[in-house]
Scaffold this active site. Structure first.
Site, PDB file in Angstrom:
ATOM      1  CD1 TRP A  75      -1.430   2.242   1.995  1.00 52.69           C
ATOM      2  CD2 TRP A  75      -2.852   1.570   0.474  1.00 52.69           C
ATOM      3  NE1 TRP A  75      -2.575   3.308   1.555  1.00 52.69           N
ATOM      4  CE2 TRP A  75      -3.260   2.917   1.005  1.00 52.69           C
ATOM      5  CE3 TRP A  75      -3.642   0.823  -0.482  1.00 52.69           C
ATOM      6  CZ2 TRP A  75      -4.547   3.463   0.245  1.00 52.69           C
ATOM      7  CZ3 TRP A  75      -4.753   1.322  -1.146  1.00 52.69           C
ATOM      8  CH2 TRP A  75      -5.173   2.616  -0.531  1.00 52.69           C
ATOM      9  CG  ASP A 178      -1.575   2.495 -19.647  1.00 55.34           C
ATOM     10  OD1 ASP A 178      -2.035   3.556 -20.239  1.00 55.34           O
ATOM     11  OD2 ASP A 178      -2.537   1.823 -19.057  1.00 55.34           O
TER      12      ASP A 178
END
Length: 269
Positions: A75, A178
């Site tokens: 995270w 991307d």
């Protein structure tokens, strides 16, 4: 997977997103497929590991685990984008690119969102880009009714001009593939690369993607990048060429709302 303190974060494309805590106390981000797409999470995991291998200080999160249905990453606590972090990111992105690649493409089947990405190796970027990144998505957009045959002809003309429009030859760079602004996570001290469609490509492609939907402090990122790894003259004129692929992907995924923007880029090429 045994998670506690789970928070549902919604859905994106064909996967659901969660935050949770592993038994060892690590907080993690979890992508879980709503429908299994063979090789999709493997491609993302391969790309993250390959980008991370560019250097000890690469701004890429560790892959904790990956299988056909689930991808688990640390995270990252996000913060506010600042000029100082943007300058660091520009230098670090240049270093990732500078690690290079053996060829254009990658040794694994690729994906961008849930769409297959042809990573067959190539040696000449303009031809490879036209054949592997532009024309397949023109055909797919026509099949899905998002482009007409007349539209397709515009993109085919642009693809045919790739060699003339590409600028000086560049060696294969280790690119994210991307790199729109949503795939850059800003923490208090650095920016992190996530959700890659990583492959050996042209480094200007990542910079054009950052510009496509407006990255924070973009000019600071570019200036730091250019100082660390000078860009070839005229690179701003080549931005439409490098934006053809992501715009066509958006046409395929989201329909005709991106058609005009994609056609404008093709005509500029």
């Amino acid at each position: 997977m045994n998670l506690t303190d789970v928070t549902e974060l919604g859905t994106s494309h064909e996967w659901r997103l969660r935050r949770g805590t592993l038994p060892d106390g690590r907080r993690v981000f979890v992508k879980q497929a709503r429908q299994t797409i063979d090789g999709l999470f493997a491609a993302e995991a391969n790309g993250l590991r390959w980008l991370a291998a560019s250097g000890d200080d690469a701004p890429v999160p560790e892959v904790i685990s990956a299988d056909d249905t689930t991808l688990v990453l640390p995270w990252i606590e996000t913060g506010r984008p600042t000029p100082e972090v943007a300058e660091r990111f520009g230098r670090e992105l240049a270093a990732v690119h500078g690690a290079g690649a053996d060829s254009y493409g990658a040794p694994w089947p690729g994906y961008i969102a849930e769409l297959p990405l042809d990573n067959t190796a190539g040696t000449e970027w303009p031809e490879w880009y036209a054949e592997r990144r532009v024309l397949p998505y023109v055909r797919l957009a026509v099949e899905r009714g998002a482009l007409t045959a007349r539209d397709a002809a515009e993109f085919e003309r642009a693809a045919a001009r790739a060699a003339d429009a590409a600028g000086p030859p560049e060696p294969p760079a280790r690119i994210h593939g991307d790199l729109w602004s949503g795939n850059v996570l800003w923490s208090d001290d650095r920016a992190w690369l996530v959700d890659p469609a990583a492959h050996g490509g042209h480094r200007e492609t990542d910079l054009a993607m950052l510009a496509l939907f407006g990255a924070p402090h973009l000019e600071t990122i570019i200036a730091a990048y250019d100082e660390a790894s000078p860009l070839a003259g005229g690179w701003r004129d080549r931005v439409p060429l490098h934006q053809l692929h992501p715009l066509l992907v958006h046409v395929v995924l989201f329909g005709g709302s991106y058609r005009d923007q994609a056609l404008s880029a093709a005509r500029r090429v």
